[in-house]
Design an enzyme around this catalytic site. Sequence first.
Site, mmCIF file in Angstrom:
data_model
loop_
_atom_site.group_PDB
_atom_site.id
_atom_site.type_symbol
_atom_site.label_atom_id
_atom_site.label_comp_id
_atom_site.label_asym_id
_atom_site.label_seq_id
_atom_site.Cartn_x
_atom_site.Cartn_y
_atom_site.Cartn_z
ATOM 1 N N HIS A 1 -26.050 41.739 139.302
ATOM 2 C CA HIS A 1 -26.689 42.680 138.183
ATOM 3 C C HIS A 1 -26.748 44.093 139.159
ATOM 4 O O HIS A 1 -27.633 44.177 140.081
ATOM 5 C CB HIS A 1 -28.126 42.229 138.157
ATOM 6 C CG HIS A 1 -28.210 40.907 137.239
ATOM 7 N ND1 HIS A 1 -27.273 40.702 135.886
ATOM 8 C CD2 HIS A 1 -28.333 39.575 137.581
ATOM 9 C CE1 HIS A 1 -27.463 39.493 135.724
ATOM 10 N NE2 HIS A 1 -28.155 38.731 136.604
ATOM 11 N N GLU B 1 -32.048 31.052 142.507
ATOM 12 C CA GLU B 1 -32.917 32.086 143.030
ATOM 13 C C GLU B 1 -34.034 31.477 143.654
ATOM 14 O O GLU B 1 -35.291 31.559 143.537
ATOM 15 C CB GLU B 1 -33.469 32.763 141.524
ATOM 16 C CG GLU B 1 -32.364 33.372 140.993
ATOM 17 C CD GLU B 1 -32.859 33.932 139.650
ATOM 18 O OE1 GLU B 1 -34.035 34.099 139.444
ATOM 19 O OE2 GLU B 1 -31.947 34.601 138.800
ATOM 20 N N ASP C 1 -23.195 42.556 135.620
ATOM 21 C CA ASP C 1 -23.431 43.673 134.677
ATOM 22 C C ASP C 1 -23.744 44.857 135.397
ATOM 23 O O ASP C 1 -24.323 44.870 136.479
ATOM 24 C CB ASP C 1 -24.277 43.288 133.801
ATOM 25 C CG ASP C 1 -25.729 42.880 134.012
ATOM 26 O OD1 ASP C 1 -25.967 42.958 135.380
ATOM 27 O OD2 ASP C 1 -26.633 42.370 133.243
ATOM 28 N N GLU D 1 -22.947 36.641 137.158
ATOM 29 C CA GLU D 1 -23.696 37.317 136.165
ATOM 30 C C GLU D 1 -23.439 38.872 135.890
ATOM 31 O O GLU D 1 -24.388 39.700 135.862
ATOM 32 C CB GLU D 1 -25.323 36.996 136.288
ATOM 33 C CG GLU D 1 -25.498 35.371 136.396
ATOM 34 C CD GLU D 1 -26.875 35.322 136.491
ATOM 35 O OE1 GLU D 1 -27.891 36.152 136.196
ATOM 36 O OE2 GLU D 1 -27.285 33.955 136.945
ATOM 37 N N ASN E 1 -26.984 29.774 143.416
ATOM 38 C CA ASN E 1 -26.630 31.019 142.688
ATOM 39 C C ASN E 1 -28.021 31.911 143.084
ATOM 40 O O ASN E 1 -29.195 31.575 142.703
ATOM 41 C CB ASN E 1 -26.673 30.655 141.139
ATOM 42 C CG ASN E 1 -26.239 31.974 140.363
ATOM 43 O OD1 ASN E 1 -25.318 32.343 140.605
ATOM 44 N ND2 ASN E 1 -26.947 32.170 139.270
HETATM 45 O O1 G3I Z 1 -36.358 31.369 122.480
HETATM 46 C C1 G3I Z 1 -37.538 32.358 122.494
HETATM 47 C C2 G3I Z 1 -37.908 32.618 120.903
HETATM 48 O O2 G3I Z 1 -38.204 31.287 120.609
HETATM 49 C C3 G3I Z 1 -39.038 33.450 121.010
HETATM 50 O O3 G3I Z 1 -39.364 33.840 119.602
HETATM 51 C C4 G3I Z 1 -38.931 34.923 121.738
HETATM 52 C C5 G3I Z 1 -39.614 35.692 121.693
HETATM 53 O O4 G3I Z 1 -39.953 36.488 122.933
HETATM 54 O O5 G3I Z 1 -38.198 34.661 123.073
HETATM 55 C C6 G3I Z 1 -37.295 33.561 122.997
HETATM 56 O O6 G3I Z 1 -36.900 33.506 124.494
HETATM 57 C C7 G3I Z 1 -36.321 34.493 125.243
HETATM 58 C C8 G3I Z 1 -35.092 34.014 125.695
HETATM 59 O O7 G3I Z 1 -34.425 34.712 126.677
HETATM 60 C C9 G3I Z 1 -33.978 33.592 124.849
HETATM 61 O O8 G3I Z 1 -33.689 34.621 124.145
HETATM 62 C C10 G3I Z 1 -37.287 34.748 126.602
HETATM 63 O O9 G3I Z 1 -38.377 35.316 125.776
HETATM 64 C C11 G3I Z 1 -36.621 35.694 127.337
HETATM 65 O O10 G3I Z 1 -37.519 35.848 128.537
HETATM 66 C C12 G3I Z 1 -35.475 34.869 127.732
HETATM 67 O O11 G3I Z 1 -34.518 35.871 128.546
HETATM 68 C C13 G3I Z 1 -33.776 35.274 129.236
HETATM 69 C C14 G3I Z 1 -34.118 35.401 130.937
HETATM 70 O O12 G3I Z 1 -33.064 34.844 131.814
HETATM 71 C C15 G3I Z 1 -35.351 34.811 131.310
HETATM 72 O O13 G3I Z 1 -35.435 34.584 132.463
HETATM 73 C C16 G3I Z 1 -32.530 36.172 129.046
HETATM 74 O O14 G3I Z 1 -31.962 35.923 127.865
HETATM 75 C C17 G3I Z 1 -31.209 35.776 130.059
HETATM 76 O O15 G3I Z 1 -30.138 36.641 130.167
HETATM 77 C C18 G3I Z 1 -31.973 35.700 131.546
HETATM 78 O O16 G3I Z 1 -30.786 35.279 132.382
HETATM 79 C C19 G3I Z 1 -31.049 35.353 133.804
HETATM 80 C C20 G3I Z 1 -30.296 34.239 134.480
HETATM 81 O O17 G3I Z 1 -30.887 32.978 133.921
HETATM 82 C C21 G3I Z 1 -30.720 34.066 136.053
HETATM 83 N N1 G3I Z 1 -30.466 35.339 136.565
HETATM 84 C C22 G3I Z 1 -31.229 36.488 136.124
HETATM 85 C C23 G3I Z 1 -30.572 36.616 134.415
HETATM 86 C C24 G3I Z 1 -31.347 38.028 133.901
HETATM 87 O O18 G3I Z 1 -32.679 38.137 133.832
#
Ligand code: G3I
Length: 304
Positions: A205, A127, A236, A234, A169
């Site tokens: 996406h 990105e 969906d 990715e 990516n």
């Molecule tokens: O691990 C912490 C946890 O300790 C905490 O209690 C909790 C509270 O909010 O957050 C947890 O972290 C979260 C993490 O996912 C794990 O679940 C983050 O807040 C959350 O922001 C994070 O979101 C991820 C996101 O990327 C972050 O940018 C999504 O799961 C993940 O699916 C998403 O994936 C991205 C790709 O990497 C890049 N392309 C876009 C895609 C979708 O956004």
Amino acid sequence: ATTLGASAAASGRYFGTAVAAYKLSDSTYSGILNREFNSVTPENEMKWDATEPTQGQFSYTSADQIVARARSIGAKVRGHALAWHSQQPGWAQSLSGTTLRNAMLNHVTQVATHYKGQIDSWDVVNEAFADGSSGARRDSNLQRTGNDWIEAAFRAARAADPAAKLCYNDYNTDGQNAKSNAVYAMVQDFKSRGVPIDCVGFQSHFNSASPLPSDYQANLQRFANLGVDVQITELDIEGSGTAQANSFAAATRACLAVTRCNGITVWGIRDSDSWRASGTPLLFDGSGNKKAAYTAVLDVLNGG
Ligand code: G3I
């Protein structure tokens, strides 16, 4: 064949999913993962904040769990992501200039070395381009270290794990537009100057506001024509029922029509596993039942 992975393998491709380590103990989740998929992408576990929470102290436990599962089911691993403006640890967010550049390069080297020989493809840089019509790089702390940060990351990854395929990516690059044109120009430039790059990932996406672009296949093909492999990384698609199934089928068909499109990854297993706060964008419902979209993808993979 009767599963996504085996059906994709019939044409030399893989069918993968994003995996969250903490869900591996969920028997429904694991059952589907083990049965259907022959590639995995750690959803968060290989990101900078997860793997180097304190500078110079690396933490691989969760990512290692996913790699171990992949090995036990014979799945490839797509590493995600070595260098990205988002999900950086706090210590990196506060760095700049040469200090940040060197920290990033050390991160790439250390993580790629830890997983040497176990990663089919790395999302080396994720990105890095801006949305909209500018075709510019995204402004970020990494970009402000100098425009050559992307090629420096790719060279460091190649040096650390020469066998891994190295990918760029991004999202909103799925059709031909200013952003994908800019990525295209970068790949062309890297190829002409011998900067190591093997593949380009198209996140894909999709939702009703920005559906599958009509030139999706043509866009994948023009990148492939530069001499890189392309993957849907990715996938969906918001929606439900027949309309959603048709969109998933169309995305799958586009990949199959491009010889160098060698894999498709969906961004999660069940609707309830999706990063999207609401909606039903995946191939299995919250209970793990196959949706119409699943059947549509399977049929296309099997030549239907
Ligand atoms: O691990 C912490 C946890 O300790 C905490 O209690 C909790 C509270 O909010 O957050 C947890 O972290 C979260 C993490 O996912 C794990 O679940 C983050 O807040 C959350 O922001 C994070 O979101 C991820 C996101 O990327 C972050 O940018 C999504 O799961 C993940 O699916 C998403 O994936 C991205 C790709 O990497 C890049 N392309 C876009 C895609 C979708 O956004």
